[in-house]
Motif scaffolding. Structure first.
Motif, PDB file in Angstrom:
ATOM      1  N   GLN A 127     -18.718  67.090  56.198  1.00 40.86           N
ATOM      2  CA  GLN A 127     -19.537  67.052  57.403  1.00 40.86           C
ATOM      3  C   GLN A 127     -20.923  67.653  57.188  1.00 40.86           C
ATOM      4  N   ASN A 128     -20.986  68.810  56.528  1.00 44.64           N
ATOM      5  CA  ASN A 128     -22.279  69.477  56.367  1.00 44.64           C
ATOM      6  C   ASN A 128     -23.205  68.755  55.395  1.00 44.64           C
ATOM      7  N   GLN A 129     -22.660  67.946  54.515  1.00 45.76           N
ATOM      8  CA  GLN A 129     -23.491  67.227  53.546  1.00 45.76           C
ATOM      9  C   GLN A 129     -23.928  65.852  54.056  1.00 45.76           C
ATOM     10  N   GLN A 154     -11.673  64.091  64.395  1.00 47.68           N
ATOM     11  CA  GLN A 154     -10.466  63.349  64.032  1.00 47.68           C
ATOM     12  C   GLN A 154     -10.488  62.949  62.560  1.00 47.68           C
ATOM     13  N   ASN A 155     -11.656  62.492  62.083  1.00 53.62           N
ATOM     14  CA  ASN A 155     -11.774  62.130  60.678  1.00 53.62           C
ATOM     15  C   ASN A 155     -11.541  63.337  59.785  1.00 53.62           C
ATOM     16  N   ALA A 156     -12.079  64.491  60.195  1.00 54.51           N
ATOM     17  CA  ALA A 156     -11.897  65.714  59.418  1.00 54.51           C
ATOM     18  C   ALA A 156     -10.416  66.057  59.301  1.00 54.51           C
ATOM     19  N   GLU A 157      -9.660  65.860  60.363  1.00 55.07           N
ATOM     20  CA  GLU A 157      -8.227  66.143  60.325  1.00 55.07           C
ATOM     21  C   GLU A 157      -7.505  65.228  59.341  1.00 55.07           C
ATOM     22  N   LEU A 158      -7.933  63.967  59.270  1.00 51.91           N
ATOM     23  CA  LEU A 158      -7.316  63.033  58.329  1.00 51.91           C
ATOM     24  C   LEU A 158      -7.605  63.430  56.882  1.00 51.91           C
ATOM     25  N   GLN A 178     -32.917  58.153  55.333  1.00 45.49           N
ATOM     26  CA  GLN A 178     -32.203  58.953  56.337  1.00 45.49           C
ATOM     27  C   GLN A 178     -30.689  58.739  56.237  1.00 45.49           C
ATOM     28  N   CYS A 179     -30.211  58.721  55.008  1.00 48.65           N
ATOM     29  CA  CYS A 179     -28.785  58.528  54.739  1.00 48.65           C
ATOM     30  C   CYS A 179     -28.415  59.408  53.563  1.00 48.65           C
ATOM     31  N   LYS A 191     -24.509  62.770  61.012  1.00 49.41           N
ATOM     32  CA  LYS A 191     -23.337  63.603  61.258  1.00 49.41           C
ATOM     33  C   LYS A 191     -22.202  62.864  61.954  1.00 49.41           C
ATOM     34  N   GLY A 192     -22.512  61.804  62.660  1.00 51.01           N
ATOM     35  CA  GLY A 192     -21.476  61.058  63.362  1.00 51.01           C
ATOM     36  C   GLY A 192     -20.459  60.420  62.443  1.00 51.01           C
TER      37      GLY A 192
END
Length: 292
Positions: A176-178, A188-192, A268-269, A182-183
């Protein structure tokens, strides 16, 4: 075992003495998507339905990842390439379009170099050529600075223990931080991702990828030998704000490929390009794969 969700199927195959889990959807020419280390098939969730409209898409969990078997050995590029070749042959194909992201891109480069007869087209998404990356590590301060995590992971045992002690924090920091957009990584994705990395042996297996890539035998094997260019049509997609890879990796692309080569940089990616900019990535991949 076969289950379906949103049109794709989960299956297993025994190949090269390892049991691999993979997701598949669609019919036609074979497209294999290779995820990065510490990820799993889910990182290609936006590409599977888009590409499957015209191709048979197969997305393995690489050896040691998520629902694939986690042996103690076999994380070198030669063995991993044999895993993918065996998967391809078990599906009844002798050739495939190979698409790889990050470490999966490194594996894709290696496949194209060592088994060119098995690769129709090659697409690399923010992925480093293995020989070029090792050389850049010792000649480019920017890449060395960006690779501090990779260097730290060479320590035995301690990195596994530290990650396991704070897996939610690690996922947040690493993924997430990298991300620039951020979307791409919801709660939920982090939990997976946490669930996949939390499976017994998954973290140790993932770190073995990094350790094999920078091991002394691997380093000495490729040091001093010229990089053999590939003669396979190649597309490179690159998120311009990658925190892990220096854009210096793009400087000598023309020396790596003698066939037609395309480079598309996405502003921007960040590093997680197919998740941060899925529509752009899908459009570029389809255009490239469908070229006459």
């Amino acid at each position: 075992m076969t289950t379906a969700f949103s049109g794709w199927h989960h299956q297993y195959v025994e190949t090269n003495h390892v049991r691999l889990h993979y997701v598949t959807q669609g019919e036609g020419e074979l497209v294999i998507l290779l995820h990065s280390v510490l990820e799993f098939w889910y990182s290609w969730r936006f590409q599977i339905p888009a590409l499957s409209r015209q191709f048979r898409v197969v997305v393995p969990d690489l050896r040691g990842c998520n629902d694939s078997e986690k042996p103690a050995t076999g994380y070198d590029l030669d063995t991993l390439s044999q895993d993918i070749l065996g998967l391809m042959m078990s599906l009844g194909y002798s050739r495939a379009h190979i698409i790889g992201h990050a470490w999966g891109g490194t594996l894709a480069w290696h496949l194209a170099q060592t088994m060119p007869e098995s690769v129709s087209r090659l697409a690399i998404l923010n992925g480093a050529h293995p020989q070029q990356f090792r050389r850049l590590l010792v000649s480019n301060l920017d890449q060395l600075r960006r690779s501090w995590r990779l260097v730290a992971l060479q320590l035995p045992a301690l990195p596994e223990w530290m990650i396991e002690q704070n897996l939610p924090g690690f996922v947040r920091s690493f993924f997430q931080n990298q991300a620039v957009r951020k979307g791409a990584f919801s709660a939920q994705n982090a939990e997976l991702y946490q669930a996949a990395l939390g499976k017994p042996g998954a973290i140790a297996a993932a770190l073995n990828y990094y350790r094999q890539l920078l091991s002394l035998p691997t380093w000495m094997k490729g040091w001093g030998t010229p990089i053999e260019p590939i003669d396979i049509p190649t597309l490179v997609l690159w998120g311009e704000e990658d925190t892990f890879f220096s854009e210096a990796l793009l400087d000598n692309l023309a020396t790596l490929v003698t066939a037609p080569l395309q480079l598309r940089q996405i502003p921007q990616c960040g590093h997680w390009i197919q998740q941060e900019a899925p529509q752009v990535v899908n459009r570029e991949l389809l255009k490239f794969l469908c070229e006459a």
